[in-house]
Design a protein around this motif. Structure first.
Motif, PDB file in Angstrom:
ATOM      1  N   ILE A  67       0.842  -1.181   0.000  1.00  0.00           N
ATOM      2  CA  ILE A  67       0.000   0.000   0.000  1.00  0.00           C
ATOM      3  C   ILE A  67       0.886   1.242   0.000  1.00  0.00           C
ATOM      4  O   ILE A  67       1.791   1.374   0.823  1.00  0.00           O
ATOM      5  N   ASP A  68       0.598   2.168  -0.925  1.00  0.00           N
ATOM      6  CA  ASP A  68       1.408   3.372  -1.077  1.00  0.00           C
ATOM      7  C   ASP A  68       0.592   4.620  -0.762  1.00  0.00           C
ATOM      8  O   ASP A  68      -0.369   4.934  -1.451  1.00  0.00           O
ATOM      9  N   THR A  69       0.994   5.337   0.295  1.00  0.00           N
ATOM     10  CA  THR A  69       0.339   6.578   0.676  1.00  0.00           C
ATOM     11  C   THR A  69       1.401   7.662   0.862  1.00  0.00           C
ATOM     12  O   THR A  69       2.571   7.478   0.534  1.00  0.00           O
ATOM     13  N   ALA A  70       0.982   8.817   1.387  1.00  0.00           N
ATOM     14  CA  ALA A  70       1.901   9.927   1.629  1.00  0.00           C
ATOM     15  C   ALA A  70       1.227  10.914   2.562  1.00  0.00           C
ATOM     16  O   ALA A  70      -0.008  11.017   2.595  1.00  0.00           O
ATOM     17  N   ARG A  71       2.030  11.673   3.277  1.00  0.00           N
ATOM     18  CA  ARG A  71       1.469  12.672   4.188  1.00  0.00           C
ATOM     19  C   ARG A  71       0.560  13.645   3.449  1.00  0.00           C
ATOM     20  O   ARG A  71      -0.546  13.952   3.888  1.00  0.00           O
ATOM     21  N   ILE A  72       0.979  14.118   2.278  1.00  0.00           N
ATOM     22  CA  ILE A  72       0.230  15.134   1.548  1.00  0.00           C
ATOM     23  C   ILE A  72      -1.095  14.601   1.003  1.00  0.00           C
ATOM     24  O   ILE A  72      -1.998  15.371   0.699  1.00  0.00           O
ATOM     25  N   TYR A  73      -1.248  13.292   0.917  1.00  0.00           N
ATOM     26  CA  TYR A  73      -2.510  12.728   0.432  1.00  0.00           C
ATOM     27  C   TYR A  73      -3.640  12.924   1.449  1.00  0.00           C
ATOM     28  O   TYR A  73      -4.814  12.826   1.087  1.00  0.00           O
ATOM     29  N   THR A  78       4.135   2.057   2.423  1.00  0.00           N
ATOM     30  CA  THR A  78       4.994   3.168   2.023  1.00  0.00           C
ATOM     31  C   THR A  78       4.311   4.482   2.364  1.00  0.00           C
ATOM     32  O   THR A  78       3.115   4.646   2.114  1.00  0.00           O
ATOM     33  N   THR A  79       5.069   5.424   2.939  1.00  0.00           N
ATOM     34  CA  THR A  79       4.601   6.798   3.021  1.00  0.00           C
ATOM     35  C   THR A  79       5.780   7.715   2.726  1.00  0.00           C
ATOM     36  O   THR A  79       6.906   7.254   2.512  1.00  0.00           O
ATOM     37  N   LYS A  80       5.512   9.039   2.696  1.00  0.00           N
ATOM     38  CA  LYS A  80       6.505   9.972   2.167  1.00  0.00           C
ATOM     39  C   LYS A  80       6.532  11.272   2.960  1.00  0.00           C
ATOM     40  O   LYS A  80       5.492  11.714   3.453  1.00  0.00           O
ATOM     41  N   VAL A  81       7.726  11.874   3.035  1.00  0.00           N
ATOM     42  CA  VAL A  81       7.872  13.189   3.656  1.00  0.00           C
ATOM     43  C   VAL A  81       7.577  14.260   2.607  1.00  0.00           C
ATOM     44  O   VAL A  81       8.103  14.216   1.501  1.00  0.00           O
ATOM     45  N   TRP A  82       6.707  15.212   2.955  1.00  0.00           N
ATOM     46  CA  TRP A  82       6.305  16.237   2.001  1.00  0.00           C
ATOM     47  C   TRP A  82       7.336  17.362   1.929  1.00  0.00           C
ATOM     48  O   TRP A  82       8.193  17.515   2.804  1.00  0.00           O
ATOM     49  N   ALA A 125      10.482  14.685  12.660  1.00  0.00           N
ATOM     50  CA  ALA A 125       9.175  14.963  13.264  1.00  0.00           C
ATOM     51  C   ALA A 125       8.037  14.536  12.341  1.00  0.00           C
ATOM     52  O   ALA A 125       7.022  13.993  12.799  1.00  0.00           O
ATOM     53  N   ALA A 126       8.201  14.769  11.039  1.00  0.00           N
ATOM     54  CA  ALA A 126       7.158  14.399  10.074  1.00  0.00           C
ATOM     55  C   ALA A 126       6.967  12.892  10.030  1.00  0.00           C
ATOM     56  O   ALA A 126       5.844  12.399   9.915  1.00  0.00           O
ATOM     57  N   ALA A 127       8.064  12.156  10.110  1.00  0.00           N
ATOM     58  CA  ALA A 127       7.968  10.694  10.100  1.00  0.00           C
ATOM     59  C   ALA A 127       7.225  10.187  11.334  1.00  0.00           C
ATOM     60  O   ALA A 127       6.368   9.293  11.227  1.00  0.00           O
ATOM     61  N   GLU A 128       7.531  10.754  12.476  1.00  0.00           N
ATOM     62  CA  GLU A 128       6.841  10.347  13.707  1.00  0.00           C
ATOM     63  C   GLU A 128       5.351  10.645  13.607  1.00  0.00           C
ATOM     64  O   GLU A 128       4.509   9.843  14.026  1.00  0.00           O
ATOM     65  N   VAL A 134       7.272   2.031   9.136  1.00  0.00           N
ATOM     66  CA  VAL A 134       6.818   1.825   7.765  1.00  0.00           C
ATOM     67  C   VAL A 134       7.858   0.967   7.053  1.00  0.00           C
ATOM     68  O   VAL A 134       9.042   0.953   7.424  1.00  0.00           O
ATOM     69  N   ASP A 135       7.423   0.260   6.056  1.00  0.00           N
ATOM     70  CA  ASP A 135       8.343  -0.596   5.312  1.00  0.00           C
ATOM     71  C   ASP A 135       9.216   0.218   4.364  1.00  0.00           C
ATOM     72  O   ASP A 135      10.335  -0.185   4.048  1.00  0.00           O
ATOM     73  N   LEU A 136       8.690   1.363   3.927  1.00  0.00           N
ATOM     74  CA  LEU A 136       9.445   2.219   3.009  1.00  0.00           C
ATOM     75  C   LEU A 136       9.056   3.670   3.255  1.00  0.00           C
ATOM     76  O   LEU A 136       7.878   4.015   3.243  1.00  0.00           O
ATOM     77  N   TYR A 137      10.081   4.502   3.496  1.00  0.00           N
ATOM     78  CA  TYR A 137       9.857   5.940   3.677  1.00  0.00           C
ATOM     79  C   TYR A 137      10.602   6.660   2.578  1.00  0.00           C
ATOM     80  O   TYR A 137      11.775   6.381   2.315  1.00  0.00           O
ATOM     81  N   LEU A 138       9.897   7.589   1.914  1.00  0.00           N
ATOM     82  CA  LEU A 138      10.439   8.245   0.730  1.00  0.00           C
ATOM     83  C   LEU A 138      10.459   9.762   0.875  1.00  0.00           C
ATOM     84  O   LEU A 138       9.564  10.341   1.498  1.00  0.00           O
ATOM     85  N   ILE A 139      11.455  10.417   0.253  1.00  0.00           N
ATOM     86  CA  ILE A 139      11.401  11.853   0.026  1.00  0.00           C
ATOM     87  C   ILE A 139      10.474  12.056  -1.163  1.00  0.00           C
ATOM     88  O   ILE A 139      10.710  11.502  -2.234  1.00  0.00           O
ATOM     89  N   HIS A 140       9.440  12.870  -1.007  1.00  0.00           N
ATOM     90  CA  HIS A 140       8.384  12.923  -2.019  1.00  0.00           C
ATOM     91  C   HIS A 140       8.822  13.640  -3.298  1.00  0.00           C
ATOM     92  O   HIS A 140       8.470  13.209  -4.392  1.00  0.00           O
TER      93      HIS A 140
END
Length: 280
Positions: A46-52, A75-79, A90-93, A104-110
């Motif tokens: 499952i792929d999501t992101a903070r900005i979503y 997966t989620t992402k730092v905006w 802080a954003a990851a927390e 999370v299994d995968l953290y990405l720079i958006h």
């Protein structure tokens, strides 16, 4: 019945299902329902992101699924506005809290956002998050070859994956060659090219008719065949299932050559160019 979902190996020893379920532009309440349907259909990525704005809904779907956490890849992402070392931590927390997860299994720079000059410090924060077991693997979205090189030169750590706009009209051939050389997996967002023109392209339609498949299944099967990780999005029950079942469609060399011939180069790009984009 689908038995095996193809996987892509990461250079850090972990792996990812080659097909996942994306939730861009899905409202939080709708995401809970849609992700639940995707999990029922067989998706485990499952792929999501903070900005979503739907991490909470994704988390609720995971919690109520009855599926062990270890079997779901999240997966989620730092905006962009959260880039920088301390802000990224802080954003990851905050993302973990919204998801209701310990990691999370995968953290990405958006996005690269090159004008801001914060992506290296942001990457250093991701490295720390991985060391702290907050992110099992770390990667980036929308990074150029030059930026990928700089991350490695500055930290000695390469992203495991680069998630970028990729579809038959804009296949990112040169970028994928570089990534393959350095063990970076390639993940496609907007894999169907926003639908529309691509899904009615005569080449795609002809191949779909040949295989008695949908146009979307043909495009997803192309991504899988060329080695891309792919995250199609739909909130329609039948299409969620249909997209997932594309893993059973095997295109032949003639099909692949025809689809590869749709490459429009830079003219095929739909969204922003990461090399110059700068937005909140």
């Amino acid at each position: 019945m689908i038995q095996t979902v193809p996987q892509t190996n990461f250079h850090d020893g972990n792996c990812i299902d080659q097909i996942g379920y994306g939730v861009w532009k899905v409202a939080d309440a709708e995401a809970e329902v849609a992700v639940g349907k995707a999990l029922n259909a067989g998706y485990r990525h499952i792929d999501t992101a903070r900005i979503y704005g739907n991490e909470e809904g994704v988390g609720r779907a995971i919690a109520s699924s009855g599926i062990p956490r270890s079997e779901i890849f999240v997966t989620t992402k730092v905006w962009n506005s959260d880039q920088g070392y301390d802000k990224t931590i802080a954003a990851a927390e905050a993302s973990l809290e919204r998801l209701g997860l310990d990691y999370v299994d995968l953290y990405l720079i958006h996005w690269l956002q090159p004008q801001r000059g914060t992506y290296v410090d942001t990457w250093k924060a991701l490295i720390q998050l991985q060391k702290d077991d907050k992110a099992t693997s770390i990667g980036v979205c929308n990074f150029t070859v030059e930026a990928l090189e700089e991350l490695y030169e500055q930290t000695g750590v390469r992203p495991v994956i680069n998630q970028v706009e990729t579809h038959p009209y804009f296949p990112q051939t040169e970028l994928r060659v570089y990534e393959a050389k350095h063990g970076i997996a390639h993940e496609s967002w907007s894999p169907l090219g926003h639908g529309g023109e691509l899904l009615t392209d005569p080449v795609i339609v002809e191949i779909a008719e040949k295989h008695q498949a949908s146009a979307a299944q043909v495009v997803i099967a192309w991504h899988l065949a060329v080695g891309n990780v792919v995250i199609p999005k739909s909130v329609t029950d039948s299409r969620i299932i249909e997209n997932f079942e594309a893993i059973e469609l095997k295109l032949d060399d003639e099909d692949l050559a025809a689809i590869n011939g749709l490459d429009r180069g830079a003219e095929g790009r739909i969204a922003a160019d990461p090399a110059v984009s700068d937005f909140e």
